[in-house]
Design an enzyme around this catalytic site. Sequence first.
Site, PDB file in Angstrom:
ATOM      1  N   GLY A 159      -4.239  -4.782  -4.342  1.00 14.47           N
ATOM      2  CA  GLY A 159      -5.272  -3.870  -4.800  1.00 14.47           C
ATOM      3  C   GLY A 159      -4.618  -2.582  -5.240  1.00 14.47           C
ATOM      4  O   GLY A 159      -3.875  -1.975  -4.487  1.00 14.47           O
ATOM      5  N   HIS A 160      -4.821  -2.222  -6.475  1.00 16.63           N
ATOM      6  CA  HIS A 160      -4.255  -0.973  -6.980  1.00 16.63           C
ATOM      7  C   HIS A 160      -5.390  -0.034  -7.357  1.00 16.63           C
ATOM      8  O   HIS A 160      -6.312  -0.430  -8.053  1.00 16.63           O
ATOM      9  CB  HIS A 160      -3.380  -1.234  -8.212  1.00 16.63           C
ATOM     10  CG  HIS A 160      -2.059  -1.855  -7.879  1.00 16.63           C
ATOM     11  ND1 HIS A 160      -1.190  -2.302  -8.824  1.00 16.63           N
ATOM     12  CD2 HIS A 160      -1.471  -2.089  -6.697  1.00 16.63           C
ATOM     13  CE1 HIS A 160      -0.110  -2.802  -8.235  1.00 16.63           C
ATOM     14  NE2 HIS A 160      -0.268  -2.672  -6.940  1.00 16.63           N
ATOM     15  N   ASP A 183       0.824  -1.214   0.000  1.00  9.18           N
ATOM     16  CA  ASP A 183       0.000   0.000   0.000  1.00  9.18           C
ATOM     17  C   ASP A 183       0.856   1.261   0.000  1.00  9.18           C
ATOM     18  O   ASP A 183       0.482   2.277   0.594  1.00  9.18           O
ATOM     19  CB  ASP A 183      -0.956   0.024   1.215  1.00  9.18           C
ATOM     20  CG  ASP A 183      -1.742  -1.267   1.330  1.00  9.18           C
ATOM     21  OD1 ASP A 183      -2.253  -1.721   0.295  1.00  9.18           O
ATOM     22  OD2 ASP A 183      -1.809  -1.829   2.434  1.00  9.18           O
ATOM     23  N   GLN A 198       2.056  -6.050  -3.103  1.00 10.53           N
ATOM     24  CA  GLN A 198       2.416  -6.053  -1.676  1.00 10.53           C
ATOM     25  C   GLN A 198       3.741  -5.269  -1.483  1.00 10.53           C
ATOM     26  O   GLN A 198       4.105  -4.484  -2.339  1.00 10.53           O
ATOM     27  CB  GLN A 198       2.524  -7.468  -1.097  1.00 10.53           C
ATOM     28  CG  GLN A 198       1.200  -8.189  -0.971  1.00 10.53           C
ATOM     29  CD  GLN A 198       0.789  -8.919  -2.232  1.00 10.53           C
ATOM     30  OE1 GLN A 198       1.574  -9.576  -2.867  1.00 10.53           O
ATOM     31  NE2 GLN A 198      -0.458  -8.804  -2.602  1.00 10.53           N
ATOM     32  N   LYS A 226       1.986   2.195  -5.049  1.00 10.29           N
ATOM     33  CA  LYS A 226       2.686   1.698  -6.242  1.00 10.29           C
ATOM     34  C   LYS A 226       1.854   1.912  -7.489  1.00 10.29           C
ATOM     35  O   LYS A 226       2.385   2.176  -8.559  1.00 10.29           O
ATOM     36  CB  LYS A 226       2.989   0.200  -6.110  1.00 10.29           C
ATOM     37  CG  LYS A 226       4.013  -0.135  -5.061  1.00 10.29           C
ATOM     38  CD  LYS A 226       4.291  -1.622  -5.018  1.00 10.29           C
ATOM     39  CE  LYS A 226       3.117  -2.442  -4.550  1.00 10.29           C
ATOM     40  NZ  LYS A 226       2.666  -2.196  -3.175  1.00 10.29           N
TER      41      LYS A 226
HETATM   42  P1  IMP Z   1      -2.370 -12.907   2.305  1.00 12.74           P
HETATM   43  O1  IMP Z   1      -1.465 -12.336   1.269  1.00 12.74           O
HETATM   44  O2  IMP Z   1      -3.821 -12.746   1.983  1.00 12.74           O
HETATM   45  O3  IMP Z   1      -2.005 -14.315   2.665  1.00 12.74           O
HETATM   46  O4  IMP Z   1      -2.149 -12.064   3.664  1.00 12.74           O
HETATM   47  C1  IMP Z   1      -0.925 -12.109   4.382  1.00 12.74           C
HETATM   48  C2  IMP Z   1      -0.566 -10.725   4.941  1.00 12.74           C
HETATM   49  O5  IMP Z   1      -0.235  -9.853   3.868  1.00 12.74           O
HETATM   50  C3  IMP Z   1      -1.695 -10.034   5.711  1.00 12.74           C
HETATM   51  O6  IMP Z   1      -1.143  -9.272   6.759  1.00 12.74           O
HETATM   52  C4  IMP Z   1      -2.297  -9.102   4.672  1.00 12.74           C
HETATM   53  O7  IMP Z   1      -2.947  -7.992   5.258  1.00 12.74           O
HETATM   54  C5  IMP Z   1      -1.046  -8.695   3.913  1.00 12.74           C
HETATM   55  N1  IMP Z   1      -1.319  -8.283   2.539  1.00 12.74           N
HETATM   56  C6  IMP Z   1      -1.596  -9.064   1.482  1.00 12.74           C
HETATM   57  N2  IMP Z   1      -1.759  -8.333   0.377  1.00 12.74           N
HETATM   58  C7  IMP Z   1      -1.553  -7.056   0.732  1.00 12.74           C
HETATM   59  C8  IMP Z   1      -1.535  -5.825  -0.005  1.00 12.74           C
HETATM   60  O8  IMP Z   1      -1.731  -5.767  -1.216  1.00 12.74           O
HETATM   61  N3  IMP Z   1      -1.283  -4.709   0.739  1.00 12.74           N
HETATM   62  C9  IMP Z   1      -1.020  -4.745   2.065  1.00 12.74           C
HETATM   63  N4  IMP Z   1      -1.011  -5.868   2.783  1.00 12.74           N
HETATM   64  C10 IMP Z   1      -1.275  -7.012   2.123  1.00 12.74           C
END
Ligand code: IMP
Length: 421
Positions: A40-41, A13, A221, A16
């Site tokens: 999510g973009h 977040d 991420q 990007k």
């Molecule tokens: P997962 O990727 O759904 O397995 O989540 C694992 C961790 O990564 C959690 O703390 C999520 O909140 C975090 N996470 C996954 N995708 C994002 C993203 O795009 N932005 C911020 N945090 C993310």
Amino acid sequence: MTVTLIIGTQWGDEGKGKIVDYYAEKSDYVVRFQGGNNAGHTIKVGSKVYKLHLIPSGVIRGKTGVIGNGVVVDPEVLLQEMEKLENNGIKPRILISDRANVIMPYHKLLDGAEEKYLGKKSIGTTKKGIGPCYSDKIARRGIRINDLLDKNVLEEKLKVLVPLKQKILELYGFEEKLDTREILEKYTGYGQKLKPFVTDTSLELQKAIAEKRNILLEGAQGSMLDIDFGTYPYVTSSNTVAGGACTGSGISPKQIDEIIGVVKAYTTRVGSGPMVTELKDETGKHLQEKGGEFGTTTNRPRRCGWLDLVVLRYTCRISGIDKLAITKLDVLDGLKTIKVCTHYLYGNKKFENFPSNVSILGKCKPVYKEFKGWDCIDKNSKKISDLPREAWEYLRFIEKSLNTPIKIVSVGAEREETIEV
Ligand code: IMP
């Protein structure tokens, strides 16, 4: 011809999407190489706001979007995103890797069941099935996009996998029955719809490089969520650092010309796990509200805090960041004092390097350097010298501390509200 890689240097977040969109203009191909629809973009084009989770945002600019082999694909989400774009008059040009792993219904169920089981110790995942899908990939039990194109192959695999997943789900207290035939029909149906876009994307990208096209690799991420280098186990399940771009796309490390690290002017994190500079006070609230810090994917409020140079020194080192893109500088407008964490204290011990042990990290205290704040940044600023002197000093300090030049400063959500240094 250039191959540019853009990655997040914090916990995701970082903004990007806007930086990728900025670079996408000069690119022919925009490539996702890891993660899935956990990302999510948000991209603002004029009055329109696009929220994409899986499709590379460059398609909005008419570029070819590539979903590389390192991505985990939920075909239902992908088809929905394609349809949404088409309804907005954008016919996305997309290439999907035949090697990418597929998020299956049982992955999503398992993600939810495992999180529930962990209770207070849960990771705080997005519950999109990311972790269970990557687990199957590594355990060599994954379904790949290729498998969706051959009903017999998919059937053979599902006959083994579905009963196994059913048993595991039952151990977690899940009572509903998974229907192998229903999954088979549904997913071969998705396969047929996606077939025109499926190809060996690594080969396509090598052809593009040979034709001297510009390629943009778009990280999802952030580096602190990397499966190896992040705050394990509070991480995602893919390699979000620069190295992941190569294994997830089939582009060689030798072919990447420039690595841009996106740094938000403060720190945020969604989900569980330690965050040394977290603010649970009014300033934290200011950052959350002014920065609109709510997740694009899950709408969860993001935890907010000061900029952390221990994190940034670490992530710049791991990924060999060439240049920085600073985002959301304007969110700091109006704060009397701005702090930057230069190192941690663990008891009396000074930590300048990021610790690998999360229980140690959880007990670290931040040591701050204070800066005088500024009133308001003019969003039409086009040069660093157009910024208030205090903002300028803040940026200089970041650049010097990280020994990495700043290339872009974003001072607003609009595309034009960007300074190229
Ligand atoms: P997962 O990727 O759904 O397995 O989540 C694992 C961790 O990564 C959690 O703390 C999520 O909140 C975090 N996470 C996954 N995708 C994002 C993203 O795009 N932005 C911020 N945090 C993310």
